[in-house]
Design a protein around this motif. Structure first.
Motif, PDB file in Angstrom:
ATOM      1  N   MET A   1      58.189 -26.689 -16.710  1.00  0.00           N
ATOM      2  CA  MET A   1      59.095 -25.702 -17.288  1.00  0.00           C
ATOM      3  C   MET A   1      58.303 -24.737 -18.177  1.00  0.00           C
ATOM      4  SD  MET A   1      62.269 -26.391 -19.872  1.00  0.00           S
ATOM      5  CE  MET A   1      62.458 -25.292 -21.255  1.00  0.00           C
ATOM      6  N   LYS A   2      58.463 -23.432 -17.955  1.00  0.00           N
ATOM      7  CA  LYS A   2      57.761 -22.421 -18.746  1.00  0.00           C
ATOM      8  C   LYS A   2      58.237 -22.471 -20.194  1.00  0.00           C
ATOM      9  CE  LYS A   2      58.825 -18.064 -18.273  1.00  0.00           C
ATOM     10  NZ  LYS A   2      58.948 -16.703 -17.706  1.00  0.00           N
ATOM     11  N   LEU A   3      57.269 -22.517 -21.111  1.00  0.00           N
ATOM     12  CA  LEU A   3      57.605 -22.632 -22.526  1.00  0.00           C
ATOM     13  C   LEU A   3      57.128 -21.409 -23.306  1.00  0.00           C
ATOM     14  CD1 LEU A   3      58.920 -24.784 -24.368  1.00  0.00           C
ATOM     15  CD2 LEU A   3      56.612 -25.562 -24.929  1.00  0.00           C
ATOM     16  N   LEU A   4      55.864 -21.053 -23.108  1.00  0.00           N
ATOM     17  CA  LEU A   4      55.267 -19.903 -23.781  1.00  0.00           C
ATOM     18  C   LEU A   4      54.811 -18.893 -22.744  1.00  0.00           C
ATOM     19  CD1 LEU A   4      52.819 -21.049 -26.627  1.00  0.00           C
ATOM     20  CD2 LEU A   4      54.874 -19.655 -26.877  1.00  0.00           C
ATOM     21  N   ASP A   5      55.134 -17.640 -22.972  1.00  0.00           N
ATOM     22  CA  ASP A   5      54.731 -16.572 -22.061  1.00  0.00           C
ATOM     23  C   ASP A   5      54.000 -15.508 -22.880  1.00  0.00           C
ATOM     24  OD1 ASP A   5      54.496 -15.484 -19.598  1.00  0.00           O
ATOM     25  OD2 ASP A   5      56.593 -14.899 -19.375  1.00  0.00           O
ATOM     26  N   ILE A   6      52.707 -15.376 -22.628  1.00  0.00           N
ATOM     27  CA  ILE A   6      51.895 -14.392 -23.342  1.00  0.00           C
ATOM     28  C   ILE A   6      51.830 -13.135 -22.485  1.00  0.00           C
ATOM     29  CG2 ILE A   6      49.719 -14.035 -24.539  1.00  0.00           C
ATOM     30  CD1 ILE A   6      51.331 -16.645 -25.286  1.00  0.00           C
ATOM     31  N   LYS A   7      52.355 -12.027 -22.993  1.00  0.00           N
ATOM     32  CA  LYS A   7      52.492 -10.813 -22.194  1.00  0.00           C
ATOM     33  C   LYS A   7      51.697  -9.658 -22.812  1.00  0.00           C
ATOM     34  CE  LYS A   7      57.003 -11.670 -20.042  1.00  0.00           C
ATOM     35  NZ  LYS A   7      56.528 -11.484 -18.673  1.00  0.00           N
ATOM     36  N   ASP A   8      50.644  -9.251 -22.089  1.00  0.00           N
ATOM     37  CA  ASP A   8      49.851  -8.071 -22.465  1.00  0.00           C
ATOM     38  C   ASP A   8      49.409  -8.082 -23.924  1.00  0.00           C
ATOM     39  OD1 ASP A   8      49.775  -6.780 -19.970  1.00  0.00           O
ATOM     40  OD2 ASP A   8      51.815  -6.040 -20.257  1.00  0.00           O
ATOM     41  N   VAL A   9      48.978  -9.235 -24.406  1.00  0.00           N
ATOM     42  CA  VAL A   9      48.572  -9.346 -25.813  1.00  0.00           C
ATOM     43  C   VAL A   9      47.210  -8.686 -26.027  1.00  0.00           C
ATOM     44  CG1 VAL A   9      47.746 -10.991 -27.542  1.00  0.00           C
ATOM     45  CG2 VAL A   9      49.985 -11.316 -26.471  1.00  0.00           C
ATOM     46  N   PHE A  10      47.186  -7.821 -27.012  1.00  0.00           N
ATOM     47  CA  PHE A  10      45.982  -7.046 -27.350  1.00  0.00           C
ATOM     48  C   PHE A  10      45.706  -7.254 -28.830  1.00  0.00           C
ATOM     49  CE2 PHE A  10      43.970  -3.002 -28.694  1.00  0.00           C
ATOM     50  CZ  PHE A  10      42.897  -2.968 -27.802  1.00  0.00           C
ATOM     51  N   PHE A  11      44.428  -7.573 -29.156  1.00  0.00           N
ATOM     52  CA  PHE A  11      44.090  -7.837 -30.555  1.00  0.00           C
ATOM     53  C   PHE A  11      42.692  -7.317 -30.850  1.00  0.00           C
ATOM     54  CE2 PHE A  11      42.767 -10.187 -34.299  1.00  0.00           C
ATOM     55  CZ  PHE A  11      43.923 -10.247 -35.057  1.00  0.00           C
ATOM     56  N   THR A  12      42.557  -6.605 -31.961  1.00  0.00           N
ATOM     57  CA  THR A  12      41.260  -6.081 -32.397  1.00  0.00           C
ATOM     58  C   THR A  12      41.064  -6.399 -33.873  1.00  0.00           C
ATOM     59  OG1 THR A  12      42.190  -3.939 -33.057  1.00  0.00           O
ATOM     60  CG2 THR A  12      41.412  -4.159 -30.775  1.00  0.00           C
ATOM     61  N   TYR A  13      39.800  -6.282 -34.320  1.00  0.00           N
ATOM     62  CA  TYR A  13      39.554  -6.317 -35.762  1.00  0.00           C
ATOM     63  C   TYR A  13      38.359  -5.424 -36.079  1.00  0.00           C
ATOM     64  CZ  TYR A  13      35.849  -9.871 -35.008  1.00  0.00           C
ATOM     65  OH  TYR A  13      34.733 -10.548 -34.603  1.00  0.00           O
ATOM     66  N   PRO A  14      38.278  -4.924 -37.322  1.00  0.00           N
ATOM     67  CA  PRO A  14      37.169  -4.047 -37.714  1.00  0.00           C
ATOM     68  C   PRO A  14      35.845  -4.806 -37.664  1.00  0.00           C
ATOM     69  CG  PRO A  14      38.987  -3.910 -39.281  1.00  0.00           C
ATOM     70  CD  PRO A  14      39.283  -5.071 -38.392  1.00  0.00           C
ATOM     71  N   ASP A  15      34.812  -4.162 -37.139  1.00  0.00           N
ATOM     72  CA  ASP A  15      33.479  -4.744 -37.055  1.00  0.00           C
ATOM     73  C   ASP A  15      32.480  -3.680 -37.514  1.00  0.00           C
ATOM     74  OD1 ASP A  15      31.281  -6.280 -36.556  1.00  0.00           O
ATOM     75  OD2 ASP A  15      31.456  -6.236 -34.367  1.00  0.00           O
ATOM     76  N   GLY A  16      32.265  -3.635 -38.853  1.00  0.00           N
ATOM     77  CA  GLY A  16      31.439  -2.563 -39.417  1.00  0.00           C
ATOM     78  C   GLY A  16      32.140  -1.227 -39.304  1.00  0.00           C
ATOM     79  N   ASP A  17      31.482  -0.282 -38.662  1.00  0.00           N
ATOM     80  CA  ASP A  17      32.068   1.055 -38.499  1.00  0.00           C
ATOM     81  C   ASP A  17      32.878   1.189 -37.219  1.00  0.00           C
ATOM     82  OD1 ASP A  17      30.918   1.950 -40.864  1.00  0.00           O
ATOM     83  OD2 ASP A  17      29.048   2.524 -39.851  1.00  0.00           O
ATOM     84  N   SER A  18      32.934   0.123 -36.452  1.00  0.00           N
ATOM     85  CA  SER A  18      33.657   0.172 -35.182  1.00  0.00           C
ATOM     86  C   SER A  18      34.802  -0.839 -35.177  1.00  0.00           C
ATOM     87  CB  SER A  18      32.695  -0.128 -34.020  1.00  0.00           C
ATOM     88  OG  SER A  18      32.147  -1.427 -34.155  1.00  0.00           O
TER      89      SER A  18
END
Length: 225
Positions: A1-18
């Protein structure tokens, strides 16, 4: 049975100047009754992904659905309180309490269980006898402390158990025991167990292995059944 559905998850974090992209429009489905291992190089985003599905942080884009409802709509605190149990490498037990007291505190937070008898039964179900449950956790072995941490994670009767490097501080024999407990939770208790690990030994026991590629920010999923 489907419990968790991750849809198009996008995550970033600052890394110096980029800005570094950690998860690039990830799509993954998790089901009840299965044991999942998330593996990848250090810094690839494994723990970040775990914090998102545990409701400890929010994605920049995309959605995480629990039983077809966005966890943001449920409320992250309510979602964590009622549906997720968390296990950590460092156990994170309250050091001046007994194993029983640690579990009772978690039961009090969840509001679902509160009786000592139920706490003892939960601890016994994962191999902690009453004599050990009544000891201060600092007087227990690492493996026993991790068992108590798992019992605490189960205190709110969650559908999902997430664990971040739960065997990282354990010897090989104790690691086998903890792996066995996670498999039991998935197969016998119908939980969705999701473990981040560097250990291929842990991964090979999972039903599915999710390999996170640091440069791509996406998963390759291996059916390990």
């Amino acid at each position: 049975m489907k419990l968790l559905d991750i849809k198009d998850v996008f995550f970033t974090y600052p890394d110096g100047d980029s800005v570094r992209t950690i998860l690039d429009h990830v799509n993954v489905t998790f089901e009840k009754g299965h044991f999942y291992a998330i593996v990848g190089s250090s810094g690839s985003g494994k723990t970040t992904f775990l914090t998102l599905i545990a409701g400890l942080d929010s994605a920049k884009e995309g959605s995480i659905l629990f039983k077809d409802k966005d966890i943001a709509e449920i409320g992250l605190w309510e979602y964590r309180r009622n549906h997720v149990g968390m296990v950590f490498q460092s156990y994170n037990l309250i050091p001046y309490m007994t194993g029983l007291e640690n579990v009772l505190v978690a039961m009090g937070i969840s509001g679902k269980l509160h009786k000592k008898r139920e706490a003892y039964e939960l601890l016994e179900s994962i191999g902690i006898a009453k004599s050990k449950a009544d000891r201060n956790v600092r007087r227990l072995s690492g493996g026993e402390q991790q068992r108590i941490a798992i019992a605490r994670a189960m205190a709110n009767q969650p559908d999902i158990i997430v664990a971040d490097e739960p065997t990282g501080n354990l010897d090989g024999e104790t690691e086998d025991t903890i792996i066995g407990l996670f498999k039991q939770l998935a197969q016998d208790k119908d939980k969705c167990v999701i473990v981040v690990t560097h250990s291929e030994k842990v991964a090979k026991h999972a039903d599915y292995i999710l390999r996170l590629h640091a440069t791509k920010g996406t998963f390759v999923i291996e059916d390990n059944r």
